[in-house]
Design a protein around this motif. Structure first.
Motif, PDB file in Angstrom:
ATOM      1  N   PHE A 198       0.834  -1.208   0.000  1.00 10.50           N
ATOM      2  CA  PHE A 198       0.000   0.000   0.000  1.00 10.50           C
ATOM      3  C   PHE A 198       0.870   1.260   0.000  1.00 10.50           C
ATOM      4  O   PHE A 198       0.656   2.183  -0.802  1.00 10.50           O
ATOM      5  CB  PHE A 198      -0.921  -0.004   1.222  1.00 10.50           C
ATOM      6  N   LEU A 199       1.846   1.299   0.891  1.00 16.13           N
ATOM      7  CA  LEU A 199       2.708   2.485   0.989  1.00 16.13           C
ATOM      8  C   LEU A 199       3.534   2.679  -0.277  1.00 16.13           C
ATOM      9  O   LEU A 199       3.756   3.819  -0.719  1.00 16.13           O
ATOM     10  CB  LEU A 199       3.621   2.355   2.217  1.00 16.13           C
ATOM     11  N   LEU A 200       3.978   1.574  -0.880  1.00 16.85           N
ATOM     12  CA  LEU A 200       4.747   1.663  -2.115  1.00 16.85           C
ATOM     13  C   LEU A 200       3.880   2.196  -3.258  1.00 16.85           C
ATOM     14  O   LEU A 200       4.317   3.033  -4.057  1.00 16.85           O
ATOM     15  CB  LEU A 200       5.305   0.278  -2.469  1.00 16.85           C
ATOM     16  N   ALA A 201       2.631   1.730  -3.337  1.00 18.72           N
ATOM     17  CA  ALA A 201       1.708   2.209  -4.369  1.00 18.72           C
ATOM     18  C   ALA A 201       1.417   3.704  -4.173  1.00 18.72           C
ATOM     19  O   ALA A 201       1.341   4.466  -5.148  1.00 18.72           O
ATOM     20  CB  ALA A 201       0.416   1.401  -4.331  1.00 18.72           C
ATOM     21  N   TRP A 202       1.270   4.122  -2.943  1.00 16.43           N
ATOM     22  CA  TRP A 202       1.009   5.528  -2.616  1.00 16.43           C
ATOM     23  C   TRP A 202       2.183   6.403  -3.075  1.00 16.43           C
ATOM     24  O   TRP A 202       2.004   7.462  -3.679  1.00 16.43           O
ATOM     25  CB  TRP A 202       0.782   5.649  -1.107  1.00 16.43           C
ATOM     26  N   GLN A 203       3.382   5.932  -2.791  1.00 15.92           N
ATOM     27  CA  GLN A 203       4.582   6.672  -3.197  1.00 15.92           C
ATOM     28  C   GLN A 203       4.644   6.816  -4.725  1.00 15.92           C
ATOM     29  O   GLN A 203       4.932   7.906  -5.244  1.00 15.92           O
ATOM     30  CB  GLN A 203       5.825   5.954  -2.679  1.00 15.92           C
ATOM     31  N   LYS A 204       4.339   5.725  -5.451  1.00 14.71           N
ATOM     32  CA  LYS A 204       4.382   5.773  -6.907  1.00 14.71           C
ATOM     33  C   LYS A 204       3.319   6.736  -7.459  1.00 14.71           C
ATOM     34  O   LYS A 204       3.562   7.466  -8.427  1.00 14.71           O
ATOM     35  CB  LYS A 204       4.166   4.369  -7.486  1.00 14.71           C
ATOM     36  N   ALA A 205       2.136   6.724  -6.851  1.00 18.07           N
ATOM     37  CA  ALA A 205       1.069   7.618  -7.297  1.00 18.07           C
ATOM     38  C   ALA A 205       1.459   9.080  -7.087  1.00 18.07           C
ATOM     39  O   ALA A 205       1.196   9.937  -7.949  1.00 18.07           O
ATOM     40  CB  ALA A 205      -0.221   7.297  -6.549  1.00 18.07           C
ATOM     41  N   ARG A 206       2.119   9.384  -5.966  1.00 17.64           N
ATOM     42  CA  ARG A 206       2.579  10.759  -5.700  1.00 17.64           C
ATOM     43  C   ARG A 206       3.612  11.179  -6.742  1.00 17.64           C
ATOM     44  O   ARG A 206       3.567  12.290  -7.266  1.00 17.64           O
ATOM     45  CB  ARG A 206       3.181  10.854  -4.297  1.00 17.64           C
ATOM     46  N   GLU A 207       4.537  10.278  -7.032  1.00 18.20           N
ATOM     47  CA  GLU A 207       5.589  10.598  -8.006  1.00 18.20           C
ATOM     48  C   GLU A 207       5.012  10.852  -9.400  1.00 18.20           C
ATOM     49  O   GLU A 207       5.555  11.638 -10.173  1.00 18.20           O
ATOM     50  CB  GLU A 207       6.598   9.440  -8.054  1.00 18.20           C
ATOM     51  N   GLN A 208       3.891  10.160  -9.709  1.00 13.15           N
ATOM     52  CA  GLN A 208       3.268  10.314 -11.022  1.00 13.15           C
ATOM     53  C   GLN A 208       2.171  11.383 -11.026  1.00 13.15           C
ATOM     54  O   GLN A 208       1.443  11.522 -12.020  1.00 13.15           O
ATOM     55  CB  GLN A 208       2.691   8.965 -11.471  1.00 13.15           C
ATOM     56  N   LYS A 209       2.062  12.122  -9.893  1.00 17.01           N
ATOM     57  CA  LYS A 209       1.049  13.169  -9.740  1.00 17.01           C
ATOM     58  C   LYS A 209      -0.371  12.602  -9.964  1.00 17.01           C
ATOM     59  O   LYS A 209      -1.220  13.229 -10.609  1.00 17.01           O
ATOM     60  CB  LYS A 209       1.325  14.325 -10.694  1.00 17.01           C
ATOM     61  N   LYS A 210      -0.608  11.420  -9.407  1.00 18.39           N
ATOM     62  CA  LYS A 210      -1.908  10.751  -9.516  1.00 18.39           C
ATOM     63  C   LYS A 210      -2.528  10.516  -8.136  1.00 18.39           C
ATOM     64  O   LYS A 210      -3.331   9.599  -7.964  1.00 18.39           O
ATOM     65  CB  LYS A 210      -1.744   9.397 -10.226  1.00 18.39           C
TER      66      LYS A 210
END
Length: 539
Positions: free
Chosen positions: A503-515
């Motif tokens: 979950f935390l890894l997915a959240w980090q990726k979404a932030r990096e992709q501005k999603k």
């Protein structure tokens, strides 16, 4: 009323107005018309209960002008042959409410007759020795059950007890246990449901769609539903800390069982269902062909008692309908000349052109020997005879996907209970088609995504879903949506820490992709992983 019961545990509970004769058969194909005592008894009703040991298949029904009923006990694991054998009966009863409509789609008259409980005494809650218990065998073949038991040992080490016990000792164990955690192979209502209820336990059960809710109200009568490991953990802690509420729910369920769910109640419903039952006429050759086809499938699945049968002569001796031809193709899969002889005969005679199962088996039988043109002919005739507007595939990969998608459309998604071996069996479900494709093309994304969709819809396969989603996430490491799905599936496999990490890894990726906004919208729609959010934002 004279009632002949076959392998039935309900036989002792029929009222005195019924004359009951029970036959305990040890398995095999049995011709009732050749049993003298049965002919002399001249029954008004023949009631066969599925036996879970050596299987019994009955012949000779055409000699008896009476009502015939089959009670499918383990429907979730045996639907693949019950849908054939059940056509020999006037009524098929199942312990699983959700399967009634599936049998009706097979043109089988069907209704629900649930399993039943035992009239055991109430054991005071405060005198019970164990807080949380599970009784059942754990091995490498039941990976989800093992994950559940390991999870309970880790999270509730001072409360949880796991035992493998014979039936009588298991009931004694349940009567000394407050909370019983259930695990189901395919989301079914299993024996443990009624065993724990009979003993006055509070049952924690994975979500069973609407099946059990038809009979008990969750968290008010008898049982508590859980969707995943985190919800199970939270609810177990709650009821451990609220023993009076737990005892009250368990007591209500136990009382309702004694009022509505004992063996005499099942007999009453059986008699009511058969009162105006119409006796259908079945030709002896049709009856025999269904028994033979059922026998073949059971034999292929290694759960039929008879050995060294000449399967080909048995299949050839009967009336050859579409089901028998499917069996003949599978039997001759390793014999190319015989196989192609059957395939060309089917094409030449135009036999069963509209039948999806025979065309499926024939197409895959040809593909087994890499004969694309022959395989394609069976797709062509199937499409034309059913007036389908579909492109005809030319490549082997596309042919397999054609059948997978067509089986999904026909809701033939799984063949649960059948041990599919691609070296000896022909696929008859969408999942088996996709499995076959992925054997040779493990990175085929369309197949992986289709299989993922199927697995997400089916209970009891969460361990397989975890493997598949892990594979997809490796192919697309930056896809945070896959990461959220993987977090949710980890929860369903009782892997709470791994779920948090995903979950935390997915959240980090979404932030990096501005999603991030899309991320939170998706989290809000997933009730399970919403509870993983730090601070309980959507819990």
């Amino acid at each position: 009323m004279r009632i002949l019961t076959i392998n039935s545990t309900l036989a002792p509970y029929f009222p005195d107005t019924c004359q009951v004769k029970n036959l305990d058969l040890s398995g095999g194909i049995v011709d009732l018309s050749k049993i003298r005592e049965v002919k002399e008894f001249n029954p008004d009703l023949i009631f066969q209960q599925e036996n879970l040991g050596p299987r019994t298949l009955l012949l000779g029904f055409s000699e008896f002008h009476c009502k015939k009923v089959f009670w499918s006990i383990d429907t979730h694991l045996n639907f693949f042959w019950h849908k054939i054998y059940g056509k020999n009966f006037d009524l098929l009863l199942t312990t699983q409410p959700s399967f009634v409509s599936l049998f009706k789609k097979e043109n089988i008259s069907s209704d629900c007759l649930m399993w039943y409980g035992l009239p055991l005494n109430w054991n005071a809650w405060e005198s019970r020795k164990y807080s949380i218990g599970f009784a059942g065998r754990v091995n490498e073949y039941r990976t989800l059950r093992k994950a559940l038991v390991d999870f309970l040992k880790k999270e509730f080490s001072s409360h949880f007890v796991h035992q493998e016990l014979p039936f009588t000792q298991m009931l004694n164990f349940y009567q000394q246990t407050k909370i019983v955690v259930n695990e189901a192979i395919a989301g079914e209502i299993n024996f443990r449901t009624f065993e724990a209820l009979s003993c006055g336990c509070l049952l924690f059960s994975p979500g069973l769609k609407e099946d059990l809710r038809e009979f008990f109200e969750p968290e008010k009568e008898y049982y508590v539903e859980y969707r995943d490991g985190l919800e199970l953990k939270e609810k177990l802690h709650y009821f451990l800390n609220h023993p009076q509420e737990a005892s009250l729910i368990a007591r209500r369920g136990w009382e309702k069982l004694r009022a509505n769910h004992l063996a005499p109640a099942r007999v009453q419903k059986l008699l009511a269902l058969t009162q105006n039952l119409e006796v259908k006429k079945t030709l002896a050759v049709e009856e025999k062909s269904r028994v033979i086809a059922s026998f073949f499938l059971l034999k292929e699945n290694n759960n039929f008692p008879e050995e060294d049968k000449d399967l080909e002569n048995i299949l050839l001796a009967g009336y050859k309908n579409a089901e028998i031809y499917c069996c003949l193709l599978e039997l001759n899969l390793q014999h190319r000349n015989k196989l192609e002889e059957i395939l060309y005969y089917l094409l030449k005679k135009g036999l069963y052109e509209e039948n999806w199962e025979l065309n499926l088996c024939a197409s895959f039988a040809a593909l087994f020997w890499k004969n694309r043109e022959l395989a394609r002919k069976f797709i062509v005739r199937y499409v034309k005879s059913n007036s389908l507007y579909k492109d005809i595939p030319k490549k082997i990969r596309d042919m397999i996907l054609f059948w997978a998608k067509e089986l999904i459309r026909r809701k033939q998604k799984f063949r649960i209970g059948f041990l599919f071996d691609p070296n000896k069996h022909l696929p008859r479900s969408a999942a088996e088609c996709l499995y076959l494709l992925l054997l040779n093309n493990p990175a085929d994304e369309e197949a992986l995504k289709l299989l993922k969709t199927l697995l997400r819809e089916q209970k009891g396969v969460e361990d397989k879903l975890l493997q598949l989603e892990s594979q997809l996430s490796l192919l697309h490491p930056e896809d945070w949506r896959l990461g959220l799905d993987l977090a949710e599936t980890n929860l369903k496999n009782f892997r709470i820490q791994e779920a948090r990490e995903e979950f935390l890894l997915a959240w980090q990726k979404a932030r990096e992709q501005k999603k991030e906004q899309e991320f939170w919208l998706r989290v809000k729609g997933k009730r399970g992983i919403a509870r993983l959010v730090p601070g309980g934002r959507y819990a």
